[in-house]
Design a protein around this motif. Structure first.
Motif, PDB file in Angstrom:
ATOM      1  N   ASN A 106       0.850  -1.197   0.000  1.00 44.05           N
ATOM      2  CA  ASN A 106       0.000   0.000   0.000  1.00 44.05           C
ATOM      3  C   ASN A 106       0.887   1.249   0.000  1.00 44.05           C
ATOM      4  O   ASN A 106       1.677   1.464   0.929  1.00 44.05           O
ATOM      5  CB  ASN A 106      -0.913  -0.025   1.230  1.00 44.05           C
ATOM      6  CG  ASN A 106      -1.874   1.158   1.265  1.00 44.05           C
ATOM      7  OD1 ASN A 106      -1.463   2.280   1.535  1.00 44.05           O
ATOM      8  ND2 ASN A 106      -3.137   0.912   0.970  1.00 44.05           N
TER       9      ASN A 106
ATOM     10  N   LEU B 199       0.440   4.504   0.451  1.00 38.39           N
ATOM     11  CA  LEU B 199       0.369   5.480   1.552  1.00 38.39           C
ATOM     12  C   LEU B 199       0.944   4.910   2.842  1.00 38.39           C
ATOM     13  O   LEU B 199       1.629   5.609   3.587  1.00 38.39           O
ATOM     14  CB  LEU B 199      -1.074   5.943   1.756  1.00 38.39           C
ATOM     15  CG  LEU B 199      -1.665   6.799   0.635  1.00 38.39           C
ATOM     16  CD1 LEU B 199      -3.091   7.222   0.976  1.00 38.39           C
ATOM     17  CD2 LEU B 199      -0.821   8.033   0.373  1.00 38.39           C
ATOM     18  N   ASN B 200       0.661   3.636   3.124  1.00 41.45           N
ATOM     19  CA  ASN B 200       1.265   3.004   4.305  1.00 41.45           C
ATOM     20  C   ASN B 200       2.790   3.038   4.216  1.00 41.45           C
ATOM     21  O   ASN B 200       3.491   3.307   5.194  1.00 41.45           O
ATOM     22  CB  ASN B 200       0.824   1.543   4.429  1.00 41.45           C
ATOM     23  CG  ASN B 200      -0.587   1.399   4.948  1.00 41.45           C
ATOM     24  OD1 ASN B 200      -1.151   2.325   5.508  1.00 41.45           O
ATOM     25  ND2 ASN B 200      -1.165   0.220   4.753  1.00 41.45           N
TER      26      ASN B 200
ATOM     27  N   ASP C 257       4.750   5.070   2.351  1.00 38.11           N
ATOM     28  CA  ASP C 257       5.264   6.440   2.416  1.00 38.11           C
ATOM     29  C   ASP C 257       5.246   6.951   3.858  1.00 38.11           C
ATOM     30  O   ASP C 257       6.240   7.478   4.360  1.00 38.11           O
ATOM     31  CB  ASP C 257       4.404   7.338   1.516  1.00 38.11           C
ATOM     32  CG  ASP C 257       4.804   8.797   1.614  1.00 38.11           C
ATOM     33  OD1 ASP C 257       5.924   9.122   1.176  1.00 38.11           O
ATOM     34  OD2 ASP C 257       4.008   9.610   2.121  1.00 38.11           O
ATOM     35  N   MET C 258       4.112   6.767   4.522  1.00 35.11           N
ATOM     36  CA  MET C 258       3.946   7.305   5.879  1.00 35.11           C
ATOM     37  C   MET C 258       4.896   6.635   6.863  1.00 35.11           C
ATOM     38  O   MET C 258       5.620   7.297   7.607  1.00 35.11           O
ATOM     39  CB  MET C 258       2.483   7.141   6.302  1.00 35.11           C
ATOM     40  CG  MET C 258       2.145   7.604   7.680  1.00 35.11           C
ATOM     41  SD  MET C 258       2.178   6.251   8.847  1.00 35.11           S
ATOM     42  CE  MET C 258       0.778   5.284   8.291  1.00 35.11           C
TER      43      MET C 258
ATOM     44  N   SER D  83      -0.461  -9.372   3.696  1.00 36.28           N
ATOM     45  CA  SER D  83      -1.273  -9.490   2.482  1.00 36.28           C
ATOM     46  C   SER D  83      -0.558  -8.755   1.349  1.00 36.28           C
ATOM     47  O   SER D  83      -0.754  -7.558   1.153  1.00 36.28           O
ATOM     48  CB  SER D  83      -2.657  -8.885   2.713  1.00 36.28           C
ATOM     49  OG  SER D  83      -3.293  -9.515   3.796  1.00 36.28           O
TER      50      SER D  83
ATOM     51  N   ALA E  66      -3.553  -5.370   8.948  1.00 34.75           N
ATOM     52  CA  ALA E  66      -4.768  -4.669   9.363  1.00 34.75           C
ATOM     53  C   ALA E  66      -5.831  -5.643   9.833  1.00 34.75           C
ATOM     54  O   ALA E  66      -6.894  -5.242  10.280  1.00 34.75           O
ATOM     55  CB  ALA E  66      -5.307  -3.803   8.224  1.00 34.75           C
TER      56      ALA E  66
ATOM     57  N   LYS F 123      -2.324  -2.814  12.361  1.00 34.23           N
ATOM     58  CA  LYS F 123      -2.620  -1.471  11.867  1.00 34.23           C
ATOM     59  C   LYS F 123      -4.019  -1.100  12.346  1.00 34.23           C
ATOM     60  O   LYS F 123      -4.874  -1.989  12.403  1.00 34.23           O
ATOM     61  CB  LYS F 123      -2.558  -1.431  10.342  1.00 34.23           C
ATOM     62  CG  LYS F 123      -1.224  -1.857   9.766  1.00 34.23           C
ATOM     63  CD  LYS F 123      -1.325  -1.957   8.256  1.00 34.23           C
ATOM     64  CE  LYS F 123      -0.134  -2.655   7.666  1.00 34.23           C
ATOM     65  NZ  LYS F 123      -0.310  -2.961   6.244  1.00 34.23           N
ATOM     66  N   PRO F 124      -4.309   0.137  12.661  1.00 29.73           N
ATOM     67  CA  PRO F 124      -3.423   1.278  12.549  1.00 29.73           C
ATOM     68  C   PRO F 124      -2.183   1.153  13.445  1.00 29.73           C
ATOM     69  O   PRO F 124      -2.284   0.706  14.578  1.00 29.73           O
ATOM     70  CB  PRO F 124      -4.290   2.462  13.005  1.00 29.73           C
ATOM     71  CG  PRO F 124      -5.694   2.013  12.857  1.00 29.73           C
ATOM     72  CD  PRO F 124      -5.668   0.546  13.097  1.00 29.73           C
TER      73      PRO F 124
ATOM     74  N   HIS G  71     -10.852  -4.989   7.678  1.00 31.38           N
ATOM     75  CA  HIS G  71      -9.511  -4.721   7.158  1.00 31.38           C
ATOM     76  C   HIS G  71      -9.516  -3.439   6.323  1.00 31.38           C
ATOM     77  O   HIS G  71      -8.639  -2.577   6.469  1.00 31.38           O
ATOM     78  CB  HIS G  71      -9.053  -5.915   6.305  1.00 31.38           C
ATOM     79  CG  HIS G  71      -7.750  -5.711   5.600  1.00 31.38           C
ATOM     80  ND1 HIS G  71      -7.652  -5.084   4.371  1.00 31.38           N
ATOM     81  CD2 HIS G  71      -6.483  -6.035   5.952  1.00 31.38           C
ATOM     82  CE1 HIS G  71      -6.389  -5.046   4.008  1.00 31.38           C
ATOM     83  NE2 HIS G  71      -5.658  -5.622   4.937  1.00 31.38           N
TER      84      HIS G  71
ATOM     85  N   ASN H  69      -5.420   3.938   9.226  1.00 33.71           N
ATOM     86  CA  ASN H  69      -3.966   3.934   9.424  1.00 33.71           C
ATOM     87  C   ASN H  69      -3.332   5.148   8.747  1.00 33.71           C
ATOM     88  O   ASN H  69      -2.428   5.775   9.295  1.00 33.71           O
ATOM     89  CB  ASN H  69      -3.373   2.639   8.857  1.00 33.71           C
ATOM     90  CG  ASN H  69      -1.927   2.439   9.237  1.00 33.71           C
ATOM     91  OD1 ASN H  69      -1.540   2.641  10.393  1.00 33.71           O
ATOM     92  ND2 ASN H  69      -1.099   2.055   8.279  1.00 33.71           N
TER      93      ASN H  69
ATOM     94  N   TYR I  45      -0.487   9.907   9.168  1.00 36.73           N
ATOM     95  CA  TYR I  45      -0.096  11.197   8.580  1.00 36.73           C
ATOM     96  C   TYR I  45      -0.360  12.351   9.538  1.00 36.73           C
ATOM     97  O   TYR I  45       0.401  13.327   9.562  1.00 36.73           O
ATOM     98  CB  TYR I  45      -0.812  11.430   7.250  1.00 36.73           C
ATOM     99  CG  TYR I  45      -0.117  10.790   6.072  1.00 36.73           C
ATOM    100  CD1 TYR I  45       1.093  11.292   5.595  1.00 36.73           C
ATOM    101  CD2 TYR I  45      -0.653   9.691   5.443  1.00 36.73           C
ATOM    102  CE1 TYR I  45       1.738  10.702   4.524  1.00 36.73           C
ATOM    103  CE2 TYR I  45      -0.018   9.087   4.368  1.00 36.73           C
ATOM    104  CZ  TYR I  45       1.183   9.600   3.911  1.00 36.73           C
ATOM    105  OH  TYR I  45       1.831   9.006   2.856  1.00 36.73           O
TER     106      TYR I  45
END
Lengths: 133, 77
Positions: free
Chosen positions: A10, A12-13, A15-16, A54, A83, A104-105, B22, B29, B34
């Motif tokens: 993912n 964004l996951n 990058d963050m 996953s 997650a 996650k989060p 999920h 998340n 962020y």
């Protein structure tokens, strides 16, 4: 500088979390699927792997089994990230060879605590192997 | 306005498909991660004035997570 391999599909996951780890002083390597993760782990020998489970191409369970069955990489501690929050997910990750598990989060202080514990011990399940390697 | 994150009924949490839980956790998340990253960056850059706004986003995300954890479970469990 300690080298962390983040295997996460993912964007964004990825990058963050990589930005947050960089801010904490870690060197971060990135892989976008399980096959790429296993290849980078073998060539770069990171100090620890954060493995989403996953994943495309090869999922995190299979990539973990491969790395833990390989002499060159079996001592690298792996923390599973998912997650999914069911207790069976934790069991499945540990059975595949992961040294720890987080959901996650991401709560960064909790994850950093688990990372530091494994880095200090040289890998929970394989400290003797790592000391002798 | 504060949001109650406690269980809404005395009965068991509502069972939803595992994939749905999920898929709810994944964007959460992003929101939490962020907002916390931006809070760190704003503090480091001396822009303290933005931190309370980001803290509101972070708290809303945590309230949503608590709501999910207290009221939803997966069908497979």
């Amino acid at each position: 500088m300690l080298k962390i391999l983040l295997v996460e599909d993912n964007e964004l996951n990825r990058d963050m979390l990589s930005r947050r780890l960089l801010r904490k002083g870690y060197d971060v390597l990135i892989a976008k699927d399980g096959a790429e993760g296993a290849a980078i782990a073998t060539s770069e020998r990171p100090d620890l792997i954060l493995m989403d489970m996953s994943l495309p191409v090869i999922d995190g369970w299979e990539a973990t089994r491969t790395l833990k069955a390989t002499e060159k990489t079996k001592s690298i501690p792996i923390i599973a990230l998912t997650a999914h929050a069911m207790s069976t997910d934790r069991d499945k990750a540990i059975e595949a060879g992961c040294d720890d598990y987080d959901t996650k989060p991401i709560e960064l202080s909790r994850l950093l605590g688990k990372m530091e514990a494994l880095l200090e011990s040289g890998g929970a399940n394989t400290s003797q192997i790592r000391m002798n390697s | 306005m504060s949001v109650s994150t406690k269980p809404r009924t005395q009965s068991a949490p509502t069972a939803v498909p595992c994939d749905l839980l999920h898929d709810l956790r994944t964007p959460l998340n992003h929101i939490l991660g962020y907002s916390e990253l931006l809070m760190e960056q704003m503090r480091a850059a001396g822009h303290e004035e933005y931190v309370p706004h980001l803290e509101k986003i972070r708290k809303a995300g945590h309230d949503l997570l608590d709501l999910m954890n207290n009221n939803l479970t997966t069908e497979a469990e």
